[in-house]
Design a protein around this motif. Structure first.
Motif, PDB file in Angstrom:
ATOM      1  N   HIS A   1      -4.166  -2.916   1.715  1.00 19.84           N
ATOM      2  CA  HIS A   1      -3.041  -2.183   2.298  1.00 19.84           C
ATOM      3  C   HIS A   1      -2.017  -1.834   1.221  1.00 19.84           C
ATOM      4  CE1 HIS A   1      -4.653  -3.033   6.191  1.00 19.84           C
ATOM      5  NE2 HIS A   1      -4.707  -4.318   5.900  1.00 19.84           N
TER       6      HIS A   1
ATOM      7  N   CYS B   1       2.408   0.502   5.755  1.00 21.86           N
ATOM      8  CA  CYS B   1       1.196   0.692   4.974  1.00 21.86           C
ATOM      9  C   CYS B   1       1.032   2.189   4.744  1.00 21.86           C
ATOM     10  CB  CYS B   1      -0.009   0.146   5.714  1.00 21.86           C
ATOM     11  SG  CYS B   1      -1.552   0.475   4.824  1.00 21.86           S
TER      12      CYS B   1
ATOM     13  N   HIS C   1      -3.586   3.457   9.149  1.00 22.82           N
ATOM     14  CA  HIS C   1      -3.063   2.119   9.440  1.00 22.82           C
ATOM     15  C   HIS C   1      -1.623   2.231   9.945  1.00 22.82           C
ATOM     16  CE1 HIS C   1      -6.050   0.007   6.452  1.00 22.82           C
ATOM     17  NE2 HIS C   1      -6.659   0.719   7.378  1.00 22.82           N
TER      18      HIS C   1
ATOM     19  N   MET D   1       0.935  -0.408  11.614  1.00 28.69           N
ATOM     20  CA  MET D   1       1.294  -1.251  10.475  1.00 28.69           C
ATOM     21  C   MET D   1       2.579  -0.752   9.821  1.00 28.69           C
ATOM     22  SD  MET D   1      -1.209  -2.604   7.477  1.00 28.69           S
ATOM     23  CE  MET D   1      -1.897  -4.045   8.264  1.00 28.69           C
TER      24      MET D   1
END
Ligand SMILES: [Cu+2]
Length: 487
Positions: A418, A469, A474, A479
């Protein structure tokens, strides 16, 4: 992609104007110290894109140009960009890496209301510090439809100018109308015990899973890409980087891809890293350069091996990506270029090898400081990605009192890397092998599978900032969270 300013002005329609001067008696005195303002117009609109002469598809572009017009400006000047939205959807522009005032950061719903179709918005901020940056839409998956470009802030004077310089904006493309959001082939979420090491190339052809998660709901899965471009052009339809024997050549590598982490190699030469995310590092040679979405590296090489060579990338963990750029020496006949050999045991510089060139003590910061653990998870049997179990926007707000020092401690419990990016600030990457004053500064940092990485910064730019991220899929799948800097 080359540095010719004349070309840029033609392509970008940039106009140079003096700053608007305040009226009154101070006019003359102010005029001398007023920074120059550079005005640029960016029109976001549907356009056509083709991967090296293959069938064209519709993409969303700035000024009709795949890879966007390159913006070049001198440090300290004011950049004023008029964004006109000719898309059917709202949009914004984010100035990735530049610590702009909060209202100019271009994150819809966080720092501004998205610019409606037919409307326009003026972004204005001081261009600093010098370095390589990216600008891109921060709305939904628009970055993966083509809305990205490079932003180069040149130093007022370059103490060590190279003989040649090229900007390489890296992008991954799904050749379907609408780009990545409409890609027909997708990567399945990982299940059971399967880890990164088992994701061989064989997996890629089998990603016919439909657009979304296992049960047909949830956020879209990552596309399997059809092509990769540098400055909007795909190999072999890409002009070689011309060099002359003896040249010192600088490459400004800017990864504006939606998801792809590249392992780059230049056949016949070694790359020397000089800057990471606009910040200088002690020059260090590497055979392979890993660059994640959102990261920028300035690298140099000495043209001491005449011939035809390929700068080429493997996709980290997957094998050949198809990203290729020929490097051609003057006086050498054009023709097939030699590819690099990705063998075991290559020198592979990581953050822990990077050292600040001039020691600089960590900024002190007021108060006791804050420590936030950030556990990165997801991707197993699910298309959601989380920080501490939360799916943005149902996520934590990390309080960062103005002037206080903040440490974010990442632990990646998921099977994928990530590239974590913080808006509005540069941070130091904590390095247990080095004294603190030698820790490098960045704004995007890859946290690999099962790795712990800590970053530190002083919360000195007021406002609510998104922290996420930089794998676009993502981020869209949760995220992200907010860092709130307030007095
Ligand atoms: Cu991620």
């Amino acid at each position: 992609m080359s540095i010719s300013r004349r070309q840029f002005i033609k392509a970008g329609g940039a106009a140079l104007t003096m700053g608007v001067l305040p009226y009154g008696t101070l006019r003359i005195a102010r005029a001398a110290s007023q920074p120059r303002t550079r005005e640029i117009s960016l029109v976001a609109a549907p356009g056509k894109m083709s991967l090296d002469g293959r069938e064209s598809f519709s993409a969303w572009l700035y000024n009709g140009q795949p890879g966007g017009p390159e913006i070049r400006i001198t440090e300290g000047e004011v950049l004023r960009v008029k964004l006109t939205n000719e898309l059917p959807k709202p949009t914004t522009i984010h100035w990735h890496g530049v610590p702009v005032p909060n209202a100019m950061d271009g994150v819809p719903g966080v720092t501004q209301k998205a610019v409606a179709p037919g409307a326009s918005f003026i972004y204005e901020f001081k261009a600093q510090p010098a370095g390589s940056y990216i600008y891109h839409s921060h709305q939904g998956l628009q970055l993966d439809q083509g809305l990205a470009g490079s932003l180069i802030i040149e130093p007022r004077s370059d103490p060590n100018p190279p003989d040649r310089e090229y900007t390489l904006l890296l992008e991954d493309w799904a050749a379907t109308d609408g780009g990545g959001p409409n890609a027909s082939r997708r990567r399945p979420p990982m299940g059971g015990m399967m880890g990164l090491g088992m994701m061989g190339r064989g997996m890629r052809g089998r990603g016919m899973m439909g657009r979304r998660g296992m049960r047909g709901s949830g956020p879209p899965l990552e596309p399997i890409y059809d092509g990769y471009t540098v400055g909007g052009r795909a190999y072999p339809g890409i002009k070689p980087l011309m060099v002359k024997k003896g040249d010192r050549v600088r490459l400004r590598l800017c990864n504006a891809s939606a998801i792809t982490v590249y392992d780059l190699m230049l056949a016949g030469h070694k790359l020397t890293i000089t800057h990471a995310d606009a910040n200088p590092v002690n020059p260090i040679e590497t055979e392979v350069l890993r660059i994640a979405p959102g990261e920028r590296y300035d690298v140099e090489f000495i043209a001491n091996n005449p011939g035809r060579w390929l700068l080429m990338a493997n996709e980290s963990g997957y094998g050949e990506s198809g990203l290729k750029v020929p490097v051609l020496y003057e006086g050498v006949r054009p023709g097939e270029a030699a590819p690099p050999v990705f063998r075991r045991g290559l020198r592979f510089v990581r953050y822990w090898d990077l050292v600040r060139p001039e020691p600089k003590p960590l900024e002190k910061g007021k108060g006791q400081g804050r420590f936030y653990r950030q556990v990165l998870s997801g991707g197993m049997h699910s298309s959601f990605w989380t920080i501490n179990g939360y799916v943005y926007p149902q996520a934590e707000v990390l309080a960062a009192p103005l002037g206080e020092r903040v440490r974010l401690s990442y632990l990646n419990r998921s099977p994928m890397p990530h590239p974590m990016h913080l808006h509005g600030h540069f941070f130091r990457v904590a390095n247990p092998n080095l004294p603190q004053e030698l820790w490098i500064s960045k704004d995007t940092v890859i946290v690999e599978h099962m790795e712990r990485v800590d970053i530190e910064f002083v919360a000195d730019n007021p406002g609510r900032w998104i922290h996420h991220c930089h794998n676009l899929y993502h981020m869209e799948a949760g995220m992200a969270n907010l860092v709130e800097v307030k007095a």
